[in-house]
Design a protein around this motif. Structure first.
Motif: not given
Length: 85
Positions: A46, A49, A53, A59-60, A65-66
């Motif tokens: 996390r 990610l 971002r 982008e999530t 999801g991402s």
């Protein structure tokens, strides 16, 4: 200076994105799958990610999801864009 595990994971994912292995618009594996594949805790993934971002690489979307952004930002460091002098 030592690299944190989340930084290593973020760097690895960025390399996969920049190489085209994960193309613009492509989905990243889920957090649990990424954590299991890399042998780390979910929170480590996390954090990685979140870094991606913040740098505009992914982008999530909630419950989706991402995904890799399209178009990708350049690899030029911000300080390199500054005029010298």
């Amino acid at each position: 200076m030592a690299e944190y595990e989340w930084q290593r994971i973020a760097r690895t994912i960025e390399e996969e994105i920049r190489s085209g292995r994960i193309p613009p618009g492509g989905a990243l594996p889920g957090i649990v799958r990424l954590a299991e594949a890399r042998g780390v805790a979910d929170r480590t993934v996390r954090r990685a990610l979140r870094d991606l971002r913040e740098r505009g690489l992914i982008e999530t979307l909630p419950h989706k999801g991402s995904f890799v952004v399209d178009p990708l930002p350049s690899t030029t460091a911000p300080e390199a864009d500054q005029p010298s002098g």
